[in-house]
Design an enzyme around this catalytic site. Sequence first.
Site, short mmCIF file in Angstrom:
data_model
loop_
_atom_site.label_atom_id
_atom_site.label_comp_id
_atom_site.label_asym_id
_atom_site.label_seq_id
_atom_site.Cartn_x
_atom_site.Cartn_y
_atom_site.Cartn_z
N GLU A 1 1.42 -3.87 1.51
CA GLU A 1 0.14 -3.18 1.42
C GLU A 1 -0.51 -3.39 0.05
OE1 GLU A 1 -1.54 -2.08 3.75
OE2 GLU A 1 -0.06 -1.91 5.35
N TYR B 1 -5.19 5.21 0.96
CA TYR B 1 -4.91 4.24 2.03
C TYR B 1 -3.45 3.82 2.03
CZ TYR B 1 -4.15 -0.16 4.30
OH TYR B 1 -3.59 -1.15 5.09
N ASP C 1 -8.51 1.30 6.56
CA ASP C 1 -8.88 0.09 5.83
C ASP C 1 -10.17 -0.45 6.44
OD1 ASP C 1 -8.14 -1.13 8.22
OD2 ASP C 1 -6.66 -2.47 7.31
#
Length: 354
Positions: free
Chosen positions: A42, A125, A143
């Site tokens: 990520e 996020y 996202d």
Amino acid sequence: MREEAIGNELLAWYDANARILPWRVAPGSSERADPYRVWMSEIMLQQTTVAAVKAYFERFTALWPTVGDLAAAEDSAVMGEWAGLGYYARARNLLKCARAVVADHGGAFPDTEEGLLTLPGIGPYTAAAIASIAFNRPAPVMDGNIERVMSRLFRVEEPLPTSKPVLKDHATRLTPTHRPGDHAQALMDLGATICTPKSPACGICPLMSACAARKAGIAAELPRKLPKKAKPTRLGYVYVARRADGALLLETRPDKGLLGGMLAFPTSEWSDAPTDTPPLDTQWHDPSLEVRHTFTHFHLRLALRIADAPQDVTPHRGTFVPFAQFSPSTLPTVFRKAFDLGRGVTVDAASAKG
């Protein structure tokens, strides 16, 4: 179509069509995703494509298989391996976060959004992605792909970024308590492969019957976005000094600021009217060449300066690195451009200036 039915359709599609990625476990698998690998992926995927990240991810996890291995790594080794991936603050935060996990959490990532948000470099996020994918928490992950799916599915015509709270509300309602990690990854895959920014493949979308924007014939127009401001251009000089033995003058950029902690050729300041401030006293050649590069918030143009430095010269900044110990791949892209541009330049003494 109700939220539960939408979720079921989405998971059924994901079970049959999930992308195979090196940081994932198979959909519906009893195997738990490794939070270290989820976190690593990520961070790398922030503003970077899957295609660009795969090789970096595989190399990083081969060199540093656990968060403890990464925490113990030399900063220069990690920054060198990151070179070329861009957005270098991510690499510095990667080390800070790994060391915080080891020092403050016994080498185990917190398993809640709240706990994950206390770690360096982890924002809303990333915290939601790790919590849902690695720990099966029903955390809505937002996202760009998921924002696009939400805007079309629920026909949100208010432009981004002002529509972000509304889009998150829709995503929160859709997030199930059953398989929330697969649900999040299904939305990511849907946005990446079917509900694409241009020419969405609505005819094969598993959510086509529920999509309000498709029914209105405006799916391809959403999400709307506010106009972007034009990027300014900054100017500067980049200095490539080489000795007769092949050594190159390099420096490590300050930890704070753009490209912090990265190996680089010395430069002037980057501004509207930079001052030509060479890093050592010698004759410098102006080959009338320019390095051009674009960062997130501005364009950069660096005038190239080349010098064949005396063997015994002492630089004001930086250190001469033997060519055998130097690899262009450890340089950020802007400085690799300078290296490539300067490689074929022969210094003409008549045009050099000191």
